[in-house]
Design a protein around this motif. Structure first.
Motif, PDB file in Angstrom:
ATOM      1  N   THR A  15      43.204  28.410  29.229  1.00 25.86           N
ATOM      2  CA  THR A  15      42.496  27.933  30.403  1.00 25.86           C
ATOM      3  C   THR A  15      41.134  28.614  30.494  1.00 25.86           C
ATOM      4  O   THR A  15      40.830  29.562  29.757  1.00 25.86           O
ATOM      5  CB  THR A  15      43.293  28.247  31.666  1.00 25.86           C
ATOM      6  OG1 THR A  15      43.379  29.684  31.818  1.00 25.86           O
ATOM      7  CG2 THR A  15      44.706  27.668  31.586  1.00 25.86           C
ATOM      8  N   GLN A  28      40.318  30.510  32.824  1.00 26.27           N
ATOM      9  CA  GLN A  28      40.645  31.881  33.230  1.00 26.27           C
ATOM     10  C   GLN A  28      40.937  32.753  32.019  1.00 26.27           C
ATOM     11  O   GLN A  28      40.488  33.898  31.937  1.00 26.27           O
ATOM     12  CB  GLN A  28      41.848  31.868  34.174  1.00 26.27           C
ATOM     13  CG  GLN A  28      42.368  33.252  34.582  1.00 26.27           C
ATOM     14  CD  GLN A  28      41.451  33.939  35.576  1.00 26.27           C
ATOM     15  OE1 GLN A  28      40.441  33.378  35.979  1.00 26.27           O
ATOM     16  NE2 GLN A  28      41.794  35.148  35.967  1.00 26.27           N
ATOM     17  N   HIS A  29      41.688  32.229  31.043  1.00 23.30           N
ATOM     18  CA  HIS A  29      41.981  32.996  29.835  1.00 23.30           C
ATOM     19  C   HIS A  29      40.698  33.357  29.091  1.00 23.30           C
ATOM     20  O   HIS A  29      40.507  34.493  28.653  1.00 23.30           O
ATOM     21  CB  HIS A  29      42.875  32.183  28.892  1.00 23.30           C
ATOM     22  CG  HIS A  29      44.281  32.036  29.349  1.00 23.30           C
ATOM     23  ND1 HIS A  29      44.938  30.824  29.294  1.00 23.30           N
ATOM     24  CD2 HIS A  29      45.168  32.918  29.868  1.00 23.30           C
ATOM     25  CE1 HIS A  29      46.178  30.974  29.755  1.00 23.30           C
ATOM     26  NE2 HIS A  29      46.330  32.225  30.107  1.00 23.30           N
ATOM     27  N   ARG A  71      37.598  33.544  30.181  1.00 19.13           N
ATOM     28  CA  ARG A  71      36.766  34.486  30.933  1.00 19.13           C
ATOM     29  C   ARG A  71      37.367  35.879  30.897  1.00 19.13           C
ATOM     30  O   ARG A  71      36.653  36.873  30.700  1.00 19.13           O
ATOM     31  CB  ARG A  71      36.615  34.020  32.382  1.00 19.13           C
ATOM     32  CG  ARG A  71      35.837  32.718  32.535  1.00 19.13           C
ATOM     33  CD  ARG A  71      35.716  32.316  34.006  1.00 19.13           C
ATOM     34  NE  ARG A  71      34.925  33.277  34.768  1.00 19.13           N
ATOM     35  CZ  ARG A  71      35.408  34.043  35.736  1.00 19.13           C
ATOM     36  NH1 ARG A  71      36.703  33.971  36.071  1.00 19.13           N
ATOM     37  NH2 ARG A  71      34.623  34.886  36.380  1.00 19.13           N
ATOM     38  N   GLN A  72      38.672  35.971  31.082  1.00 17.59           N
ATOM     39  CA  GLN A  72      39.305  37.277  31.141  1.00 17.59           C
ATOM     40  C   GLN A  72      39.172  38.035  29.824  1.00 17.59           C
ATOM     41  O   GLN A  72      38.771  39.205  29.806  1.00 17.59           O
ATOM     42  CB  GLN A  72      40.779  37.141  31.513  1.00 17.59           C
ATOM     43  CG  GLN A  72      41.473  38.482  31.740  1.00 17.59           C
ATOM     44  CD  GLN A  72      42.923  38.313  32.124  1.00 17.59           C
ATOM     45  OE1 GLN A  72      43.695  37.713  31.384  1.00 17.59           O
ATOM     46  NE2 GLN A  72      43.309  38.840  33.282  1.00 17.59           N
ATOM     47  N   ASN A  74      35.929  23.664  29.415  1.00 20.15           N
ATOM     48  CA  ASN A  74      36.237  25.045  29.763  1.00 20.15           C
ATOM     49  C   ASN A  74      35.412  26.016  28.924  1.00 20.15           C
ATOM     50  O   ASN A  74      34.892  27.020  29.430  1.00 20.15           O
ATOM     51  CB  ASN A  74      37.724  25.329  29.560  1.00 20.15           C
ATOM     52  CG  ASN A  74      38.597  24.719  30.637  1.00 20.15           C
ATOM     53  OD1 ASN A  74      38.121  24.431  31.738  1.00 20.15           O
ATOM     54  ND2 ASN A  74      39.864  24.503  30.334  1.00 20.15           N
ATOM     55  N   GLY A  83      30.881  35.266  38.599  1.00 22.28           N
ATOM     56  CA  GLY A  83      32.277  35.270  39.023  1.00 22.28           C
ATOM     57  C   GLY A  83      32.458  35.282  40.522  1.00 22.28           C
ATOM     58  O   GLY A  83      33.400  35.900  41.035  1.00 22.28           O
ATOM     59  N   ASP A 117      35.811  34.868  42.315  1.00 27.45           N
ATOM     60  CA  ASP A 117      36.819  35.919  42.180  1.00 27.45           C
ATOM     61  C   ASP A 117      36.486  37.172  42.989  1.00 27.45           C
ATOM     62  O   ASP A 117      37.282  38.112  43.015  1.00 27.45           O
ATOM     63  CB  ASP A 117      36.969  36.335  40.710  1.00 27.45           C
ATOM     64  CG  ASP A 117      37.680  35.295  39.871  1.00 27.45           C
ATOM     65  OD1 ASP A 117      38.355  34.430  40.455  1.00 27.45           O
ATOM     66  OD2 ASP A 117      37.563  35.344  38.637  1.00 27.45           O
ATOM     67  N   ASN A 174      43.928  38.778  38.769  1.00 24.93           N
ATOM     68  CA  ASN A 174      43.474  38.369  37.438  1.00 24.93           C
ATOM     69  C   ASN A 174      42.052  37.811  37.457  1.00 24.93           C
ATOM     70  O   ASN A 174      41.687  37.012  36.589  1.00 24.93           O
ATOM     71  CB  ASN A 174      44.431  37.345  36.828  1.00 24.93           C
ATOM     72  CG  ASN A 174      45.780  37.951  36.505  1.00 24.93           C
ATOM     73  OD1 ASN A 174      45.895  38.803  35.637  1.00 24.93           O
ATOM     74  ND2 ASN A 174      46.806  37.527  37.239  1.00 24.93           N
ATOM     75  N   GLY A 175      41.267  38.255  38.427  1.00 27.70           N
ATOM     76  CA  GLY A 175      39.881  37.800  38.537  1.00 27.70           C
ATOM     77  C   GLY A 175      38.924  38.744  37.831  1.00 27.70           C
ATOM     78  O   GLY A 175      39.266  39.880  37.494  1.00 27.70           O
ATOM     79  N   GLN A 176      37.712  38.264  37.609  1.00 29.02           N
ATOM     80  CA  GLN A 176      36.695  39.092  36.984  1.00 29.02           C
ATOM     81  C   GLN A 176      35.315  38.608  37.410  1.00 29.02           C
ATOM     82  O   GLN A 176      35.148  37.475  37.855  1.00 29.02           O
ATOM     83  CB  GLN A 176      36.790  39.092  35.463  1.00 29.02           C
ATOM     84  CG  GLN A 176      36.892  37.734  34.814  1.00 29.02           C
ATOM     85  CD  GLN A 176      38.316  37.239  34.765  1.00 29.02           C
ATOM     86  OE1 GLN A 176      39.222  37.985  34.431  1.00 29.02           O
ATOM     87  NE2 GLN A 176      38.536  35.975  35.101  1.00 29.02           N
TER      88      GLN A 176
END
Length: 230
Positions: free
Chosen positions: A57, A59-60, A62-63, A105, A188, A191, A211-213
């Motif tokens: 995703t 999120q994956h 970005r993290q 994405n 971000g 988040d 799980n935000g950044q």
């Protein structure tokens, strides 16, 4: 240059935790003393698990990238061994639609990361201790954080690796003048949240979603009339 490779954790258990992006980069820099780029694999676990839910995703992406940059990476190279639209045999999804979603994405993640290039490559790393706690006020342990000074402004890059909301207070905040700086989101924004300082006993707070950044911009405001109690 040594590449630090990391994947993300899917429910299928086929991959490794994203925190390894941070740990691998730090280890590579320590072992070589040279600039390191992170190479996250564009690895869709669904190809092997045959579970459509095992998708990379936004999120994956970005993290893993934020964790690498916080670890000290000077750049990010996304890598895919398979065709980016590849799906498993028997997967009923349309490959063209799958590719469109994955590509959207990736474009969004890369666009955000491009804004961070000056910090990662030219920013001066500075010590800016932050105490991170959960909603109950308890210490949450390691929260990967890296602070930069760039042309007179300070930037705090943070990745929340927990499933809980966390709140951070900068330990160097002045009790005499808690309003000496302003916090805002450089990247971000979805988040990040901020609580302005009320008084010396209630300093400014950075809140990061589970799980935000993101990157927090810290701007020093200097002294203004009324800032210092008489």
């Amino acid at each position: 240059r040594r590449q630090a490779d990391a994947r993300v954790l899917f429910r299928s258990g086929l991959s490794l935790p994203a925190i390894l992006s941070y740990q691998y980069v730090r280890r590579a820099i320590h072992d070589t003393g040279k600039p390191v780029w992170l190479m996250p694999q564009l690895y869709h676990g669904s190809y092997f698990s045959k579970d459509p839910a095992d998708e990379l995703t936004l999120q994956h992406l970005r993290q893993a990238s934020y964790l690498g940059l916080i670890g000290g990476a000077k750049g990010i190279i996304f890598y895919s061994y398979y065709a980016y639209e590849a799906i498993a045999a028997g997967d009923t999804r349309d490959p063209a639609q799958t590719l469109a979603l994955r590509w959207a994405n990736l474009k969004q993640a890369v666009g955000e990361l491009n804004r961070l290039a000056p910090l990662a490559c030219d920013g001066r790393v500075v010590e800016l201790p932050i105490a991170w706690r959960n909603d109950a006020g308890h210490d949450v342990g390691l929260i990967p954080t890296r602070a930069f000074e760039y042309y007179g402004k300070f930037y705090i890059m943070v990745a929340n690796v927990t499933d809980n909301t966390i709140h951070g207070q900068i330990k160097s905040q002045s009790r005499a003048n808690p309003n000496a700086f302003k916090l805002s989101a450089f990247s971000g924004a979805s988040d990040l949240r901020f609580t302005a300082a009320k008084d010396p006993d209630h300093p400014a707070v950075i809140t990061v979603e589970p799980n935000g950044q993101g990157v927090v911009l810290l701007e020093h405001l200097g002294l203004r009339p009324g800032d210092i109690p008489r």
